[in-house]
Design a protein around this motif. Sequence first.
Motif, PDB file in Angstrom:
ATOM      1  N   LYS A 140       0.834  -1.193   0.000  1.00 17.91           N
ATOM      2  CA  LYS A 140       0.000   0.000   0.000  1.00 17.91           C
ATOM      3  C   LYS A 140       0.879   1.257   0.000  1.00 17.91           C
ATOM      4  O   LYS A 140       0.708   2.167  -0.791  1.00 17.91           O
ATOM      5  N   GLU A 141       1.854   1.213   0.889  1.00 19.94           N
ATOM      6  CA  GLU A 141       2.781   2.329   1.017  1.00 19.94           C
ATOM      7  C   GLU A 141       3.430   2.660  -0.330  1.00 19.94           C
ATOM      8  O   GLU A 141       3.602   3.795  -0.705  1.00 19.94           O
ATOM      9  N   PHE A 142       3.735   1.561  -1.064  1.00 24.66           N
ATOM     10  CA  PHE A 142       4.405   1.711  -2.357  1.00 24.66           C
ATOM     11  C   PHE A 142       3.461   2.301  -3.403  1.00 24.66           C
ATOM     12  O   PHE A 142       3.764   3.302  -4.028  1.00 24.66           O
ATOM     13  N   TYR A 143       2.287   1.695  -3.555  1.00 21.75           N
ATOM     14  CA  TYR A 143       1.503   2.201  -4.667  1.00 21.75           C
ATOM     15  C   TYR A 143       0.626   3.397  -4.321  1.00 21.75           C
ATOM     16  O   TYR A 143       0.063   4.039  -5.187  1.00 21.75           O
ATOM     17  N   MET A 144       0.560   3.725  -3.009  1.00 20.72           N
ATOM     18  CA  MET A 144      -0.151   4.954  -2.631  1.00 20.72           C
ATOM     19  C   MET A 144       0.819   6.136  -2.547  1.00 20.72           C
ATOM     20  O   MET A 144       0.413   7.266  -2.341  1.00 20.72           O
ATOM     21  N   TYR A 145       2.085   5.839  -2.690  1.00 18.94           N
ATOM     22  CA  TYR A 145       3.123   6.860  -2.596  1.00 18.94           C
ATOM     23  C   TYR A 145       2.808   8.001  -3.565  1.00 18.94           C
ATOM     24  O   TYR A 145       2.609   7.783  -4.756  1.00 18.94           O
ATOM     25  N   PRO A 146       2.736   9.227  -3.076  1.00 19.94           N
ATOM     26  CA  PRO A 146       2.285  10.323  -3.936  1.00 19.94           C
ATOM     27  C   PRO A 146       3.298  10.750  -5.005  1.00 19.94           C
ATOM     28  O   PRO A 146       2.912  11.343  -6.008  1.00 19.94           O
ATOM     29  N   GLY A 147       4.559  10.420  -4.793  1.00 20.38           N
ATOM     30  CA  GLY A 147       5.573  10.874  -5.747  1.00 20.38           C
ATOM     31  C   GLY A 147       5.646  10.000  -6.997  1.00 20.38           C
ATOM     32  O   GLY A 147       4.849   9.090  -7.190  1.00 20.38           O
ATOM     33  N   GLU A 148       6.644  10.308  -7.820  1.00 19.20           N
ATOM     34  CA  GLU A 148       6.842   9.531  -9.043  1.00 19.20           C
ATOM     35  C   GLU A 148       7.736   8.328  -8.761  1.00 19.20           C
ATOM     36  O   GLU A 148       8.535   8.350  -7.817  1.00 19.20           O
ATOM     37  N   ILE A 149       7.593   7.295  -9.578  1.00 16.62           N
ATOM     38  CA  ILE A 149       8.555   6.195  -9.531  1.00 16.62           C
ATOM     39  C   ILE A 149       9.173   6.106 -10.919  1.00 16.62           C
ATOM     40  O   ILE A 149       8.566   5.628 -11.868  1.00 16.62           O
ATOM     41  N   ILE A 150      10.380   6.640 -10.995  1.00 14.98           N
ATOM     42  CA  ILE A 150      11.016   6.792 -12.307  1.00 14.98           C
ATOM     43  C   ILE A 150      11.864   5.565 -12.627  1.00 14.98           C
ATOM     44  O   ILE A 150      12.668   5.125 -11.809  1.00 14.98           O
ATOM     45  N   THR A 193       7.655  -7.897 -13.393  1.00 19.25           N
ATOM     46  CA  THR A 193       8.944  -8.006 -12.701  1.00 19.25           C
ATOM     47  C   THR A 193       9.528  -6.622 -12.425  1.00 19.25           C
ATOM     48  O   THR A 193      10.182  -6.411 -11.410  1.00 19.25           O
ATOM     49  N   MET A 194       9.252  -5.700 -13.351  1.00 14.02           N
ATOM     50  CA  MET A 194       9.765  -4.345 -13.154  1.00 14.02           C
ATOM     51  C   MET A 194       9.089  -3.712 -11.931  1.00 14.02           C
ATOM     52  O   MET A 194       9.740  -3.043 -11.120  1.00 14.02           O
ATOM     53  N   PHE A 199       9.357  -2.096  -6.316  1.00 15.19           N
ATOM     54  CA  PHE A 199       8.812  -2.249  -4.969  1.00 15.19           C
ATOM     55  C   PHE A 199       9.934  -2.580  -3.987  1.00 15.19           C
ATOM     56  O   PHE A 199      10.044  -2.004  -2.901  1.00 15.19           O
ATOM     57  N   CYS A 200      10.768  -3.514  -4.392  1.00 13.68           N
ATOM     58  CA  CYS A 200      11.881  -3.923  -3.527  1.00 13.68           C
ATOM     59  C   CYS A 200      12.828  -2.761  -3.288  1.00 13.68           C
ATOM     60  O   CYS A 200      13.255  -2.525  -2.155  1.00 13.68           O
ATOM     61  N   SER A 201      13.142  -2.038  -4.335  1.00 15.16           N
ATOM     62  CA  SER A 201      14.110  -0.961  -4.167  1.00 15.16           C
ATOM     63  C   SER A 201      13.501   0.172  -3.319  1.00 15.16           C
ATOM     64  O   SER A 201      14.195   0.837  -2.561  1.00 15.16           O
ATOM     65  N   PHE A 202      12.187   0.357  -3.433  1.00 15.51           N
ATOM     66  CA  PHE A 202      11.472   1.355  -2.638  1.00 15.51           C
ATOM     67  C   PHE A 202      11.635   1.071  -1.145  1.00 15.51           C
ATOM     68  O   PHE A 202      11.825   1.967  -0.337  1.00 15.51           O
ATOM     69  N   HIS A 203      11.579  -0.235  -0.832  1.00 14.77           N
ATOM     70  CA  HIS A 203      11.692  -0.623   0.576  1.00 14.77           C
ATOM     71  C   HIS A 203      13.083  -1.106   0.961  1.00 14.77           C
ATOM     72  O   HIS A 203      13.266  -1.700   2.027  1.00 14.77           O
ATOM     73  N   HIS A 204      14.046  -0.890   0.061  1.00 14.26           N
ATOM     74  CA  HIS A 204      15.427  -1.321   0.292  1.00 14.26           C
ATOM     75  C   HIS A 204      15.520  -2.811   0.618  1.00 14.26           C
ATOM     76  O   HIS A 204      16.202  -3.231   1.537  1.00 14.26           O
ATOM     77  N   ILE A 205      14.755  -3.603  -0.146  1.00 14.48           N
ATOM     78  CA  ILE A 205      14.850  -5.061  -0.015  1.00 14.48           C
ATOM     79  C   ILE A 205      15.627  -5.539  -1.243  1.00 14.48           C
ATOM     80  O   ILE A 205      15.325  -5.131  -2.353  1.00 14.48           O
ATOM     81  N   PRO A 206      16.645  -6.393  -1.032  1.00 11.87           N
ATOM     82  CA  PRO A 206      17.367  -6.899  -2.231  1.00 11.87           C
ATOM     83  C   PRO A 206      16.436  -7.683  -3.158  1.00 11.87           C
ATOM     84  O   PRO A 206      15.544  -8.400  -2.690  1.00 11.87           O
ATOM     85  N   TYR A 207      16.625  -7.516  -4.462  1.00 20.05           N
ATOM     86  CA  TYR A 207      15.733  -8.143  -5.438  1.00 20.05           C
ATOM     87  C   TYR A 207      16.465  -9.230  -6.220  1.00 20.05           C
ATOM     88  O   TYR A 207      17.588  -9.046  -6.676  1.00 20.05           O
ATOM     89  N   GLU A 208      15.795 -10.355  -6.373  1.00 15.98           N
ATOM     90  CA  GLU A 208      16.383 -11.449  -7.145  1.00 15.98           C
ATOM     91  C   GLU A 208      15.263 -12.091  -7.950  1.00 15.98           C
ATOM     92  O   GLU A 208      14.226 -12.440  -7.386  1.00 15.98           O
ATOM     93  N   GLU A 209      15.468 -12.218  -9.249  1.00 15.23           N
ATOM     94  CA  GLU A 209      14.357 -12.656 -10.096  1.00 15.23           C
ATOM     95  C   GLU A 209      14.192 -14.171 -10.150  1.00 15.23           C
ATOM     96  O   GLU A 209      13.133 -14.678 -10.468  1.00 15.23           O
ATOM     97  N   LYS A 210      15.231 -14.908  -9.826  1.00 13.87           N
ATOM     98  CA  LYS A 210      15.232 -16.300 -10.277  1.00 13.87           C
ATOM     99  C   LYS A 210      14.293 -17.254  -9.533  1.00 13.87           C
ATOM    100  O   LYS A 210      13.899 -18.265 -10.093  1.00 13.87           O
ATOM    101  N   ASN A 211      13.922 -16.972  -8.324  1.00 17.13           N
ATOM    102  CA  ASN A 211      13.083 -17.948  -7.624  1.00 17.13           C
ATOM    103  C   ASN A 211      11.601 -17.594  -7.545  1.00 17.13           C
ATOM    104  O   ASN A 211      10.869 -18.122  -6.737  1.00 17.13           O
ATOM    105  N   ILE A 212      11.192 -16.692  -8.424  1.00 19.51           N
ATOM    106  CA  ILE A 212       9.777 -16.319  -8.390  1.00 19.51           C
ATOM    107  C   ILE A 212       9.023 -16.948  -9.560  1.00 19.51           C
ATOM    108  O   ILE A 212       9.624 -17.313 -10.559  1.00 19.51           O
ATOM    109  N   GLN A 213       7.746 -17.095  -9.380  1.00 20.59           N
ATOM    110  CA  GLN A 213       6.945 -17.525 -10.523  1.00 20.59           C
ATOM    111  C   GLN A 213       5.830 -16.505 -10.751  1.00 20.59           C
ATOM    112  O   GLN A 213       5.317 -15.908  -9.807  1.00 20.59           O
ATOM    113  N   ILE A 214       5.504 -16.325 -12.028  1.00 17.15           N
ATOM    114  CA  ILE A 214       4.518 -15.310 -12.385  1.00 17.15           C
ATOM    115  C   ILE A 214       3.372 -15.955 -13.152  1.00 17.15           C
ATOM    116  O   ILE A 214       3.592 -16.749 -14.070  1.00 17.15           O
ATOM    117  N   ILE A 215       2.180 -15.628 -12.743  1.00 19.95           N
ATOM    118  CA  ILE A 215       0.999 -16.099 -13.472  1.00 19.95           C
ATOM    119  C   ILE A 215       0.192 -14.876 -13.908  1.00 19.95           C
ATOM    120  O   ILE A 215      -0.109 -14.013 -13.080  1.00 19.95           O
TER     121      ILE A 215
END
Lengths: 237, 619
Positions: A140-150, A193-194, A199-215
């Motif tokens: 919520k914090e991420f997508y309600m954030y009033p600023g831009e995400i460039i 994925t973008m 989202f991860c960078s917004f919250h300073h969480i390291p991001y790794e693509e390889k172990n996720i699945q997307i539907i």
Amino acid sequence: MKIRIKFSKYGVMKYVGHLDMMRFFQKAMRRAFIPIAYSEGFSPHQIMSFAAPLGVGMESQGEYMDIEVTSMEGMEGAIKRLQETMVEGIEIQGLKKLPESEKSAMSQVKRAAYWIGQREGTAVFQENFFSQKNLDEKLKEFYMYPGEIIVTKQTKRSEKIIDIKPMIYKMEVLKEGIYMEVAAGSTENIKPTMVLKEFCSFHHIPYEEKNIQIIRMDLYTEKDGMPISLGETGEIL
Amino acid sequence: MRKLAFKDEILNRVEKPARYIGNEVNSVMKDKKEIAIRFCMCFPDVYEIGMSHLGIQILYDMFNQREDVWCERVYSPWIDAHEEMKRENIPLFALESQDPIKEFDFLGITIQYEMCYTNILQILDLSGIPLFSKEREEEPIVIGGGPCVYNPEPLADFFDLFYIGEGETVYYHLLDLYKEHKKQRGKRKDFLKKAAKIPGIYVPSFYHVSYKEDGTIQSFFPVEDGIPNMVHKELEMNLQETYYPLKPVVPFLRATQDRVVLEIQRGCIRGCRFCQAGMIYRPVRERDVNKLKEYASEMLKNTGYEEISLSSLSSSDYSHLEELVSFLIDQCKERGVNISLPSLRIDSFSLDVMSKIQDIRKSSLTFAPEAGSQRLRNVINKGLTEEEILGGASLAFKGGWNRVKLYFMLGLPTETEEDMYGIAMLSDKIARIYYETIPKEERNGKVQIVASTSFFIPKPFTPFQWAKMDTKEEFIKKARIVNHAMKEQLNRKSIKYNWHEPHVSQLEGVLARGDRRVGMAILSAYKKGSIFDAWTEHFQETNWLEAFMENHISIDFYTTRERDLDEILPWDFIDTGVTKEFLKKEWEKALKEQETPNCKERCSGCGARKFGGGVCYEN
């Protein structure tokens, strides 16, 4: 006459790319004796278009393609005939006759819904990432954030700097994963994925693509700013 | 849901992951608990090439008709997947079950061209099967087939057995024998011994070769009792009734041959002296035209393909071609299916057909004169005259075509500079015909002639099997002469000349007529990292040159050396039906520039009549 076909794609079929899926369905039309219309000329091709390409490695519960057929009589039992010519991992979900004035799925699509979660049998992506207690709030914090995400988007020829903020419509926790609705289609399009990466960078969480699945859950068009599933239009066959 | 041998992480990383997932339409799944024999069929090249091969489709269908057999498929993992497998220690697996090949009873490898030999070692290596047959115990029986097994000697140490000839005839016999052997828990060697007595089966480990001081073969003989001296090729004389894969596997990826393939006949009546296929598949046997029509309809229905093609050597010689093609044109129009024709003799019939199914402005005519002068065409027994070529071209130009492809060979026996000039002159004459026949106002631009030359490589079981092959330097020199001659022609601006690099040809020359000693060089080249040699971008010549050097193998001994007529050739133990006497006679006639009529005109006594059927008895 225009027909819209909804199908799902899962299992090993997620490794069959968009162009090969088109070729697969062209052959399936012939195997199932669908009275599909052909273009004119020396090498006629079937009149068929897909709503939006699905990336290799992704599964989907809501894929759409539109075809043009020459007779409605020949469409009797078509869903069963088509289903019988499918392989494991592709399932026909529905067939609908569209109003003749209906625009193609490809030009209609405006939004896509995705679910991102932990891939089965893999090392845990950021320990308890998808099950962390305050994930909902963080989203919520991420997508309600009033600023831009460039972000910088790589196109074939150049780099583009865009604000993806207005392209994110919804983000919430769903079944040990993240559900999101984002812009899709020819005018605005972002990859799930973008969004996750930002989202991860917004919250300073390291991001790794390889172990996720997307539907991909579904594709939507918009009417008066409201999303309508591409599967809504038309009458059931 | 099937579980894949590769985990998602790898599949997301490699190029075209669909190469490794199986699950194609018409692929066959069985319950392995109910199966007595597991057979894995392999084409040792990348998936898209391997899936284009009709032979595997035939055998896959035929084997899977048996309830006690499950036949699966495997192709060479592409270089990216190869590296993943090496790094992560993943054994090579079959596409259907995704089970390791090592667990199978048989690994059958079709050997279609010499440049795939290192890929065969890749398959064995990735499977975890010892490369040398003598080191195998519980591993699958490794069996080779296909045209290259007409000289299997360079691969002799790597295979348990070779099947020489057409697969339809004795495979069931071999499988029955194996089933019995497995039930009795027999020894590997005992099985091979029994197998060696089946006609067409060659077990190299039961034969001994000794060499003379000059490097030629001194003797070749069986070292075990009851093993035959000669191996006779197998062939299916009843093509009307035999297996045909009516439900071929349809790949997701675009294969090289991405269409229904209709094999209309086997063998060739022509007897071109450089052509191995024309000799080893004798006699010509046609398929029944009515059966072919049924097959075509059935296969289009079962696959959904948008294209159908005919397959055979020299398709124009098929007696019912007109009937078949008209039928297909009618059928295909209805279904939106395209027909792709093999190269046909250019005459009014073929031009008429071509104009019906192709866009004339985009399609081109193909001629394969192979040699530039009539003299040399007589030497190679290419029954095609300049009048026929020019007449065909003129007819085609009047019909609206203006693109012509010409295929020639350089380095043919007795070739002189005049013959090389002949290539340029013939190309020019065709261009002249265009400008003479078609008035300026009716021309659709310039005529476009593309002349290509390949380098002649002598092959076993041809009249040229004794011939000298040119060196790389000679080849390059000859290509330059042709190129120069092209530039002197009046219509040089309408002609494009292409030639290939000769390095690969030289290697192919060594492997084609090699003996058992060459096998060690193949192994060395593989160890140095050579795979996919047939792919220009992956062919590494230095690996091979070093491999030959390290194993004391002289390239010239196998390529540029003209053989004596009484020399024991490595492949002499195989009987193809065509006698060595006939080949000798043809070699001598070639040197005298004499032609031999084709099999429909007159029997020339090649020996294939002994099979009791086909063209030999039709006239």
